[in-house]
Design a protein around this motif. Structure first.
Motif, mmCIF file in Angstrom:
data_model
loop_
_atom_site.group_PDB
_atom_site.id
_atom_site.type_symbol
_atom_site.label_atom_id
_atom_site.label_comp_id
_atom_site.label_asym_id
_atom_site.label_seq_id
_atom_site.Cartn_x
_atom_site.Cartn_y
_atom_site.Cartn_z
ATOM 1 N N MET A 1 0.828 -1.207 0.000
ATOM 2 C CA MET A 1 0.000 0.000 0.000
ATOM 3 C C MET A 1 0.865 1.261 0.000
ATOM 4 S SD MET A 1 -2.568 -1.404 2.967
ATOM 5 C CE MET A 1 -3.205 0.227 3.291
ATOM 6 N N ALA A 2 2.035 1.175 0.636
ATOM 7 C CA ALA A 2 2.850 2.375 0.824
ATOM 8 C C ALA A 2 3.619 2.769 -0.433
ATOM 9 C CB ALA A 2 3.824 2.151 1.985
ATOM 10 N N ILE A 3 4.034 1.788 -1.216
ATOM 11 C CA ILE A 3 4.942 2.084 -2.340
ATOM 12 C C ILE A 3 4.279 2.959 -3.396
ATOM 13 C CG2 ILE A 3 6.233 1.037 -4.238
ATOM 14 C CD1 ILE A 3 6.886 -1.252 -2.301
ATOM 15 N N PRO A 4 3.068 2.632 -3.902
ATOM 16 C CA PRO A 4 2.459 3.534 -4.897
ATOM 17 C C PRO A 4 2.263 4.950 -4.372
ATOM 18 C CG PRO A 4 1.310 1.424 -4.849
ATOM 19 C CD PRO A 4 2.220 1.436 -3.677
ATOM 20 N N ARG B 1 1.593 7.038 -14.000
ATOM 21 C CA ARG B 1 1.246 5.618 -14.084
ATOM 22 C C ARG B 1 1.696 4.889 -12.829
ATOM 23 N NH1 ARG B 1 0.953 4.100 -19.502
ATOM 24 N NH2 ARG B 1 0.220 2.102 -18.709
ATOM 25 N N ARG B 2 1.601 5.535 -11.684
ATOM 26 C CA ARG B 2 2.216 4.987 -10.472
ATOM 27 C C ARG B 2 1.623 3.639 -10.076
ATOM 28 N NH1 ARG B 2 0.303 9.596 -6.239
ATOM 29 N NH2 ARG B 2 0.698 10.873 -8.068
ATOM 30 N N SER B 3 0.302 3.469 -10.239
ATOM 31 C CA SER B 3 -0.317 2.207 -9.830
ATOM 32 C C SER B 3 0.205 1.039 -10.660
ATOM 33 C CB SER B 3 -1.841 2.298 -9.966
ATOM 34 O OG SER B 3 -2.364 3.255 -9.078
ATOM 35 N N THR B 4 0.385 1.272 -11.956
ATOM 36 C CA THR B 4 0.882 0.215 -12.839
ATOM 37 C C THR B 4 2.371 -0.026 -12.642
ATOM 38 O OG1 THR B 4 -0.797 0.772 -14.478
ATOM 39 C CG2 THR B 4 1.081 -0.519 -15.232
ATOM 40 N N LEU B 5 3.150 1.054 -12.616
ATOM 41 C CA LEU B 5 4.594 0.917 -12.512
ATOM 42 C C LEU B 5 5.045 0.460 -11.131
ATOM 43 C CD1 LEU B 5 5.690 4.072 -14.531
ATOM 44 C CD2 LEU B 5 5.969 1.693 -15.192
ATOM 45 N N ALA B 6 4.170 0.581 -10.129
ATOM 46 C CA ALA B 6 4.538 0.147 -8.785
ATOM 47 C C ALA B 6 4.476 -1.368 -8.625
ATOM 48 C CB ALA B 6 3.622 0.805 -7.752
ATOM 49 N N ARG B 7 3.799 -2.075 -9.526
ATOM 50 C CA ARG B 7 3.582 -3.507 -9.324
ATOM 51 C C ARG B 7 4.876 -4.308 -9.263
ATOM 52 N NH1 ARG B 7 -1.453 -4.075 -13.604
ATOM 53 N NH2 ARG B 7 -2.869 -2.638 -12.525
ATOM 54 N N PRO B 8 5.816 -4.157 -10.219
ATOM 55 C CA PRO B 8 7.081 -4.886 -10.052
ATOM 56 C C PRO B 8 7.829 -4.474 -8.788
ATOM 57 C CG PRO B 8 6.862 -4.044 -12.297
ATOM 58 C CD PRO B 8 5.789 -3.400 -11.485
ATOM 59 N N ALA B 9 7.768 -3.183 -8.448
ATOM 60 C CA ALA B 9 8.464 -2.699 -7.261
ATOM 61 C C ALA B 9 7.872 -3.286 -5.995
ATOM 62 C CB ALA B 9 8.408 -1.174 -7.214
ATOM 63 N N VAL B 10 6.552 -3.459 -5.950
ATOM 64 C CA VAL B 10 5.904 -4.063 -4.782
ATOM 65 C C VAL B 10 6.397 -5.496 -4.589
ATOM 66 C CG1 VAL B 10 3.694 -4.980 -3.962
ATOM 67 C CG2 VAL B 10 3.850 -2.616 -4.757
ATOM 68 N N MET C 1 11.875 1.039 -8.154
ATOM 69 C CA MET C 1 12.738 0.133 -7.386
ATOM 70 C C MET C 1 13.609 0.895 -6.396
ATOM 71 S SD MET C 1 12.055 -2.944 -8.352
ATOM 72 C CE MET C 1 11.239 -3.792 -9.715
ATOM 73 N N PHE C 2 13.996 2.128 -6.769
ATOM 74 C CA PHE C 2 14.816 2.933 -5.872
ATOM 75 C C PHE C 2 14.054 3.319 -4.599
ATOM 76 C CE2 PHE C 2 17.083 4.508 -9.920
ATOM 77 C CZ PHE C 2 17.876 3.375 -9.919
ATOM 78 N N VAL C 3 12.746 3.272 -4.658
ATOM 79 C CA VAL C 3 11.913 3.499 -3.470
ATOM 80 C C VAL C 3 11.615 2.185 -2.765
ATOM 81 C CG1 VAL C 3 9.666 4.317 -2.652
ATOM 82 C CG2 VAL C 3 10.879 5.574 -4.445
ATOM 83 N N ALA C 4 11.276 1.154 -3.544
ATOM 84 C CA ALA C 4 10.776 -0.095 -2.970
ATOM 85 C C ALA C 4 11.862 -0.903 -2.263
ATOM 86 C CB ALA C 4 10.130 -0.942 -4.066
#
Length: 612
Positions: free
Chosen positions: A276-279, A307-316, A553-556
């Motif tokens: 929940m936090a990453i996006p 596109r944060r919701s989509t691009l966050a998926r690999p990072a999550v 990824m730099f955030v996750a």
């Protein structure tokens, strides 16, 4: 009152062994008892009704005629069932029901749900084109979304049925698992019908809701971090920190059970709240884009925000993978660094502390004669009076004393050098052992005749096992042996279960990570032409999409590493984890390396697809 797994009580001096001990080659005489035929299991072993697993080490024994357990006896109101029955001092090779459920939720169910959610939201060019056609025909977006959700539900239903069949055929009949040394009881993996039904419903709901919850990104997204979505994760990290500090403030003994529960529950909560936090945090990438002068980097940061919701998926997937791998690695490390009784290393001798109850004057003489015949040495242990408070100023005080002629004899008996055996003119202290070694002829090696001796130190060759040591004490009640010096061969079955859970969790999440990055390739292939038409060169478009995939990824990855480090650091207070910065950091670097390799390979493959 007959214990479960027995047809009757063993006769005095007899014992019934578990199938696990028999499978390892042990017999009743190895533990100082005669064999009994009271067991209901195969070859006279304890039956399944009295076992937690078929591989556990467990014995029902009855003291010899004329001996008793004395004050060590415990009243038993029954065997098995709920409530306070009887304490059993044994190390099971299977987790308790509560630990098994918690471990299954944390390391199996939650990673599996993340993977299923990822699969339900998978990119499909055919489905996207069909949805576009339906929309151009005038069908409402909600109806199109419902149709796509029904398609996903149908596929999930087929998969759920196949999964139930596979479970019933391949898993439920098993009594063992790959990599797990324990042999379980029959039907251990059989689940009630209502549990299977609930699991199927959960799978179907998860697939349908994941397909319905396809966010339309805002055309004018709000730049910045959404604090409300970050707060639950922050709360879980805070609870882990509070749990770690509480024993120092409230006292270790009084807070142990509550503290461990808070720590583990907060750890599980971090697994749920981290996605929940990453996006929400990716909204801050807009501010980063303003600081970057390179157009491709600026465009990539804007793409991350929009596109944060989509691009966050690999990072999550990557963040949860780092967190779970780091947290479980720290727990596994604790199993190898926190044995219940530290063993001083020695290559020359092994020293065992062996105690018993209902001591008689002849016990020392009998055991000493047996030890001499077996080329072993014995040393009687005399308890010391409880220490006064001022005696504890410089650390723990010795609890008992033994007598040896001099310092050299002490070093020979324990198989230790002068660094581990600190000698003075009259006595010696053996490092990390609660015994004071007195020198001289006062007292004797048989202990103080004024009080019965119920503990001996046994110095033997390093090849001796615990059963070899116990055999010398055959016929004595409640013999208990602890290794003090020698090779540390302590092992726990928890290692197998925890390592298996970690492999399962990281495997599921690694599959999800690769699948999500594969989705990114499909998106890049379908949308790359938009950037080319806008005037970007081919390599610039590749940089934009590659950087847009890596920026989350730099955030996750640091966030997953932070959560794992907090869990590892605060579990040390309860000996649940070993706080090793290197271990958690190595795990994070391995995941980061895996992610970079997968992204590089997928972008290379995408370029091959685009090249005529």
């Amino acid at each position: 009152m007959v214990p479960p797994g027995l047809s009757s009580l063993p006769r005095p001096g007899e014992a019934v062994l578990s199938p696990g001990l028999i499978a390892l080659g042990y017999t009743s005489p190895d533990f100082g008892f005669d064999a009994s035929d009271a067991g209901t299991g195969h070859d006279g072993a304890i039956g399944d009704a009295g076992l937690a697993s078929r591989s556990e080490g467990f014995i029902y024994a009855r003291v010899a005629e004329g001996r008793s357990l004395g004050e060590s006896a415990t009243f038993s109101s029954g065997f098995g069932g709920p409530g306070s029955q009887y304490p059993v001092e044994t190390t099971l090779d299977v987790p308790s029901a509560g630990a098994a459920m918690l471990g299954a939720v944390w390391l199996l169910i939650l990673p599996a749900l993340l993977l299923m959610t990822s699969a339900a939201r998978a990119e499909s060019q055919i489905r996207t084109e069909r949805a576009g056609i339906l929309w151009r025909l005038g069908i409402a977006r909600r109806s199109i979304a419902s149709l796509l959700a029904l398609e996903t539900l149908s596929l999930a239903a087929i998969g759920a049925v196949l999964g139930v069949v596979a479970w019933a055929v391949a898993v439920a009949p098993r009594t063992s698992l790959p990599g797990i040394r324990a042999t379980l009881l029959p039907q251990s993996f059989e689940l009630p019908v209502y549990v299977i039904a609930a699991a199927v419903v959960l799978i179907l709901l998860n697939g349908m809701l994941a397909a319905l919850w396809v966010k339309r990104e805002r055309s004018q997204p709000r730049i910045g971090t959404s604090i409300l979505w970050v707060l639950p994760f922050t709360l879980c990290v805070g609870l882990m920190t509070v749990a770690g500090w509480a024993p120092q403030i409230l006292g270790y003994d009084s807070f142990y059970d509550v503290g461990v529960a808070v720590l583990i529950c907060a750890g599980v909560g971090a697994t749920i709240t981290l996605p929940m936090a990453i996006p929400a945090l990716l909204g801050g990438m807009g501010a980063v884009g303003k600081l970057v002068r390179r157009p491709t980097a600026w465009l990539a940061s804007r793409l991350v925000v929009t596109r944060r919701s989509t691009l966050a998926r690999p990072a999550v997937m990557a963040a949860v993978l780092v967190y779970l791998a780091g947290a479980t690695t720290a727990m596994i490390a604790a199993l190898t660094t926190n044995p219940p009784v530290p063993v001083l290393p020695s290559v020359d001798r092994a020293v065992w502390s062996v105690s018993w109850v209902d001591s008689r004057d002849s016990d020392i003489e009998t055991v000493t004669e047996r030890a001499t015949e077996a080329s072993a040495e014995t040393l009687a242990v005399t308890p010391l009076p409880p220490p006064e408070p001022e005696d504890l100023v410089n650390g723990p005080a010795p609890l008992a004393e033994v007598t040896l002629p001099d310092c050299h004899a002490a070093q020979q008996f324990f198989g230790l050098d002068e660094q581990a055996v600190a000698c003075t003119a009259s006595d010696a202290i053996v490092s990390d052992l609660p015994y004071l070694v007195e020198f001289g002829s006062h007292g004797n090696r048989d202990g103080d005749p004024a009080q019965p001796i119920s503990e001996l130190l046994l110095s033997v060759p390093t090849t001796w096992t615990e059963a070899d040591a116990i055999t010398l004490f055959s016929g004595l009640p409640a013999v208990n042996a602890w290794k003090l010096v020698g090779h540390d061969d302590f092992g726990t079955a928890t290692y197998d279960w925890l390592a298996g859970g970690m492999i399962a969790a990281t495997g599921l999440l690694a599959i999800g990570l690769i699948r999500e990055i594969g989705d990114r390739v499909l998106v890049v292939v379908s949308e790359r032409s938009h950037l080319l038409r806008a005037g970007l060169r081919s390599e610039e478009a590749d940089w934009v999409y590659g950087l847009a995939t890596m920026l989350p990824m730099f955030v996750a990855l640091p966030l997953g590493y932070l959560a794992a480090r907090v869990f590892a650091a605060n579990g040390v207070s309860y000996l649940v984890t070993a706080d090793s910065i290197d271990v958690v950091a190595i795990v994070a670097l391995l995941v980061a390396g895996l992610t970079a390799v997968v992204i590089a390979l997928t972008l290379w493959w995408q370029q091959r697809i685009d090249t005529p």
